[in-house]
Design a protein around this motif. Sequence first.
Motif, PDB file in Angstrom:
ATOM      1  N   LEU B 199       0.831  -1.205   0.000  1.00  0.00           N
ATOM      2  CA  LEU B 199       0.000   0.000   0.000  1.00  0.00           C
ATOM      3  C   LEU B 199       0.871   1.263   0.000  1.00  0.00           C
ATOM      4  N   LEU B 200       1.945   1.230   0.785  1.00  0.00           N
ATOM      5  CA  LEU B 200       2.843   2.389   0.839  1.00  0.00           C
ATOM      6  C   LEU B 200       3.525   2.614  -0.510  1.00  0.00           C
ATOM      7  N   THR B 201       3.947   1.528  -1.136  1.00  0.00           N
ATOM      8  CA  THR B 201       4.614   1.642  -2.439  1.00  0.00           C
ATOM      9  C   THR B 201       3.668   2.256  -3.463  1.00  0.00           C
ATOM     10  N   ARG B 202       2.416   1.785  -3.419  1.00  0.00           N
ATOM     11  CA  ARG B 202       1.408   2.301  -4.354  1.00  0.00           C
ATOM     12  C   ARG B 202       1.135   3.780  -4.079  1.00  0.00           C
ATOM     13  N   PHE B 203       1.097   4.126  -2.808  1.00  0.00           N
ATOM     14  CA  PHE B 203       0.831   5.507  -2.390  1.00  0.00           C
ATOM     15  C   PHE B 203       1.930   6.445  -2.909  1.00  0.00           C
ATOM     16  N   VAL B 204       3.164   6.008  -2.765  1.00  0.00           N
ATOM     17  CA  VAL B 204       4.295   6.823  -3.219  1.00  0.00           C
ATOM     18  C   VAL B 204       4.326   6.914  -4.743  1.00  0.00           C
ATOM     19  N   ALA B 205       3.976   5.821  -5.393  1.00  0.00           N
ATOM     20  CA  ALA B 205       3.996   5.800  -6.861  1.00  0.00           C
ATOM     21  C   ALA B 205       3.050   6.851  -7.444  1.00  0.00           C
ATOM     22  N   SER B 206       2.022   7.240  -6.635  1.00  0.00           N
ATOM     23  CA  SER B 206       1.063   8.233  -7.124  1.00  0.00           C
ATOM     24  C   SER B 206       1.596   9.660  -6.935  1.00  0.00           C
ATOM     25  N   GLY B 207       2.814   9.805  -6.378  1.00  0.00           N
ATOM     26  CA  GLY B 207       3.403  11.133  -6.223  1.00  0.00           C
ATOM     27  C   GLY B 207       3.399  11.638  -4.790  1.00  0.00           C
ATOM     28  N   SER B 208       2.806  10.867  -3.869  1.00  0.00           N
ATOM     29  CA  SER B 208       2.794  11.294  -2.460  1.00  0.00           C
ATOM     30  C   SER B 208       4.124  10.910  -1.795  1.00  0.00           C
ATOM     31  N   THR B 209       4.289  11.369  -0.567  1.00  0.00           N
ATOM     32  CA  THR B 209       5.559  11.144   0.124  1.00  0.00           C
ATOM     33  C   THR B 209       5.317  10.409   1.440  1.00  0.00           C
ATOM     34  N   VAL B 210       6.239   9.512   1.773  1.00  0.00           N
ATOM     35  CA  VAL B 210       6.135   8.781   3.043  1.00  0.00           C
ATOM     36  C   VAL B 210       7.441   8.927   3.796  1.00  0.00           C
ATOM     37  N   LEU B 211       7.315   9.220   5.088  1.00  0.00           N
ATOM     38  CA  LEU B 211       8.497   9.197   5.966  1.00  0.00           C
ATOM     39  C   LEU B 211       8.158   8.269   7.111  1.00  0.00           C
ATOM     40  N   PHE B 212       8.938   7.204   7.248  1.00  0.00           N
ATOM     41  CA  PHE B 212       8.651   6.305   8.369  1.00  0.00           C
ATOM     42  C   PHE B 212       9.912   5.925   9.123  1.00  0.00           C
ATOM     43  N   SER B 213       9.711   5.688  10.421  1.00  0.00           N
ATOM     44  CA  SER B 213      10.830   5.250  11.247  1.00  0.00           C
ATOM     45  C   SER B 213      10.748   3.746  11.394  1.00  0.00           C
ATOM     46  N   SER B 214      11.881   3.105  11.533  1.00  0.00           N
ATOM     47  CA  SER B 214      11.866   1.647  11.680  1.00  0.00           C
ATOM     48  C   SER B 214      13.180   1.161  12.251  1.00  0.00           C
ATOM     49  N   HIS B 215      13.077  -0.046  12.855  1.00  0.00           N
ATOM     50  CA  HIS B 215      14.286  -0.733  13.309  1.00  0.00           C
ATOM     51  C   HIS B 215      14.709  -1.780  12.286  1.00  0.00           C
ATOM     52  N   VAL B 216      13.776  -2.096  11.381  1.00  0.00           N
ATOM     53  CA  VAL B 216      14.018  -3.223  10.470  1.00  0.00           C
ATOM     54  C   VAL B 216      14.805  -2.729   9.262  1.00  0.00           C
ATOM     55  N   MET B 217      16.124  -2.963   9.291  1.00  0.00           N
ATOM     56  CA  MET B 217      17.003  -2.444   8.240  1.00  0.00           C
ATOM     57  C   MET B 217      16.705  -3.054   6.877  1.00  0.00           C
ATOM     58  N   GLU B 218      16.369  -4.347   6.893  1.00  0.00           N
ATOM     59  CA  GLU B 218      16.097  -5.024   5.620  1.00  0.00           C
ATOM     60  C   GLU B 218      14.928  -4.346   4.918  1.00  0.00           C
ATOM     61  N   LEU B 219      13.911  -4.007   5.711  1.00  0.00           N
ATOM     62  CA  LEU B 219      12.725  -3.364   5.134  1.00  0.00           C
ATOM     63  C   LEU B 219      13.092  -2.001   4.555  1.00  0.00           C
ATOM     64  N   VAL B 220      13.822  -1.220   5.353  1.00  0.00           N
ATOM     65  CA  VAL B 220      14.207   0.128   4.912  1.00  0.00           C
ATOM     66  C   VAL B 220      15.042   0.038   3.640  1.00  0.00           C
ATOM     67  N   GLU B 221      15.966  -0.905   3.640  1.00  0.00           N
ATOM     68  CA  GLU B 221      16.849  -1.088   2.487  1.00  0.00           C
ATOM     69  C   GLU B 221      16.055  -1.489   1.247  1.00  0.00           C
ATOM     70  N   GLN B 222      15.009  -2.285   1.494  1.00  0.00           N
ATOM     71  CA  GLN B 222      14.212  -2.831   0.396  1.00  0.00           C
ATOM     72  C   GLN B 222      13.280  -1.788  -0.229  1.00  0.00           C
ATOM     73  N   VAL B 223      12.631  -0.994   0.618  1.00  0.00           N
ATOM     74  CA  VAL B 223      11.570  -0.126   0.082  1.00  0.00           C
ATOM     75  C   VAL B 223      11.927   1.365   0.014  1.00  0.00           C
ATOM     76  N   CYS B 224      12.926   1.793   0.780  1.00  0.00           N
ATOM     77  CA  CYS B 224      13.169   3.241   0.841  1.00  0.00           C
ATOM     78  C   CYS B 224      14.163   3.708  -0.217  1.00  0.00           C
ATOM     79  N   ASP B 225      13.878   4.874  -0.775  1.00  0.00           N
ATOM     80  CA  ASP B 225      14.851   5.442  -1.700  1.00  0.00           C
ATOM     81  C   ASP B 225      15.682   6.532  -1.011  1.00  0.00           C
TER      82      ASP B 225
END
Lengths: 530, 276
Positions: B199-225
Amino acid sequence: MARLLVQLKLRLLLNALHSSRAAKVSFIISTIFAVLLAVGTFLALASYRGKSTSVDLTAVVFTVFAFGWLIAPIMVFGVDSTLDPSTLALYPFRTRELITGLLAASATGAWPLANVIGLLGVTVGLASGALGLIVAVIAVGLQVLFCIALSRFVTTSLASLLRSRRGRDLAAFMIIPLVALYEFFTQVVPRAAAEGKITAASFTGFGSWMRWLPPGLAAHAIQDASDGRPGLAFARLGALAAVIVVFGWLWVRALSRALVTTDTTTQAARVRGAKLPLAGLGLRGTVAARFWLYQRRDPTSLVYWALIAVITAAVSASSLLGHNRHPAVILASAVFGAAFVGIFHANSAGLTGPPFFLEATALSRSRDLRAYFSGQNLALCVIGAPLVVAVCFGLAAAAGRPGFGIEAGPIVLAGLGAALGLSNLFSAVLPYPMAKRAGTPMLVAAQGYGAYRIGSVLGTLAGTAVAATPVIIGVVQTATDSDTIRIGVMWPCAAAYGFALALAGVRLAAAAAASKMPELCQVAVRSAMT
Amino acid sequence: MNNESAPGIPSATALPRYQPETGGLAVAVRGLWKKFGDKEAVAGIDLEIAAGSLAGLVGPNGAGKTTSLSMMTGLLRPDGGQVLVNGLDVWADPPAAKAIMGVVPAEVRLFERLSGEELLEYSGRLRGLLAAEARSRAAQLLDVLDLTEDANRLVADYSTGMRKKAALGCALIHNPSMLFLDEPLEGVDPVSADVIRRLLTRFVASGSTVLFSSHVMELVEQVCDHVSIIDKGKIVVSGTTDQVRGGKTLQRAFIDLVGPRAHDEEVLSWLGSSSS
């Protein structure tokens, strides 16, 4: 195993002395109350010596203690970790050794000791002779053992339920009979006793049925031994011991089951009509709908309404029961009932708790906050006005002067408007976080915010009384007029006056809250939830 | 989507999507600072997040992630600094800024006595949607979040993952242009995590912006630009994920920057099946 759990219990108790100041104060106060209970009960039981009804009075005291053991653990479940078998389920204990350990842990601490010391008052008040003394000591031991077995059986049986939302709701509802009992003993009993309606002889009848209950068996065994009937005394003690064994067995069964039974929180109920009512009526209607649903579904809200009814009735109860009845005191009930609707709902952010962030992220403008506060007032008024008016009419009927109900109505309406406006104002200018405390499932002001709570309670109460004064004067002035004038003029005028007061409160509160939403949000985030 | 407001409802969602005036920044933080007693929770951070990016804010426990996000979303008043979200100053005009953002806090505590559907509808109505539109969007979001079957269950009976999804639904229902999430996948099962991630990926693809905090490095590495690492209240490094990684895994880069814990394995000589 027993030694280990006793050490655990003692460690938990001692840790309270080394933890926060609040926990330390709470521990010291609890210990002081335990000492007072021990001394007070001992003296009370000892004072029954020589009275013809001493055995019945003793049985009543024993039964009250058993009731206390039954209720208290349900109220504090989740606070005393030794009460929840699931905390020990991970360890390789056999049920039998766990039972022994939990029994020993239950008997450890200031309160169990206070029970034993207090109940030993029977050695002075009821027992006579060596045999009587021996039986008294045994009976007290068995009575405390019975209390523990009963309490453990009930809490263990309810363990999975009490961990669930429904269990916490159940614990919250238990506040209502306790407050009603408190009001009964502080308002009704002293007056009835002063007028001679309650004497020691009033308890005579209890003996016929209470003697067969476990606490009664203990009390009557002491009397039988003192009267030279050792056979009957030991037969009663044997019966009591048998009851304890039965509860112990039931406890073992419940514990065995509780250790391997799923949590009932997974069995969730569904709500009917998932659509938000009134949502089509703008922001005010939307907020009113949320508050309305909470008044129905949140046990704390239901408890508050029940307490408002109890308080409204209690204010007049002592004056209506005696020979010299003062029906005019119903007007005071009207003021108090209305004021407590506001008192219980002041501090909106703290009472809403962390979910308030959802509202805080959406509402910031003064206009939105006016809708927020007025929506809240709308929901509370729809319940509060008929409730307090109905209780006042009930009191007037009980006093034999139904006309006082008609006079109380306008005061309720004006008072309610003032109380709701003041509760909005206090919510905005004097917010404070709410916390959970041992001994009550209801939320209380967090440590260090007691003065805020007292300020908002006294402020709302005094403000409501002052604001209602013109209406009280009007009601008194028109007391001799016809009902047509009193209903046709006083009620609408008072309603309009109350509405204006509530509106003023809403506007002032919204203006104050708009500039401090982050602070209100932080208060909410720091609050606990029921 | 219909963004028309009902009478008496704040018209936040009716605002046109803000187009950043300078450099296409969705979030611009300057010298944000917060002190609790003697402890400096956030020590003057600067941060820039480009519009349309999915940015991660990572850091150890107590680094100041939640405090920073709370100040960026107008929920905690800073002691100093400025936060611009899509060019709107959060602390100069909180209502305007709040209207274009959605927030999911770390500890998701929702209105427990509302059903999931009532909760989303309530959130939509608070955000100024018409009743019918709020209901319609709530139903669609519940469907996408895989909560339709539990739509009329009380939130009190929801699991952690369901609560996170419901909170995300509340944050998205008014179609914000900026979404802040604090530990969105903490305690969430893999299936729910995948739903949220998509859902977040789809949301960003539409031009919106997401900022999230996390401990899960794999997730951040995978989805964050875009990734920012915060430690002891300061942004240690900020940039594209590749820049921050510097050829290593994000986990390694993070530990190298923040510092590993002292090794004390040698004292546990008794641990393991080979020992007695």
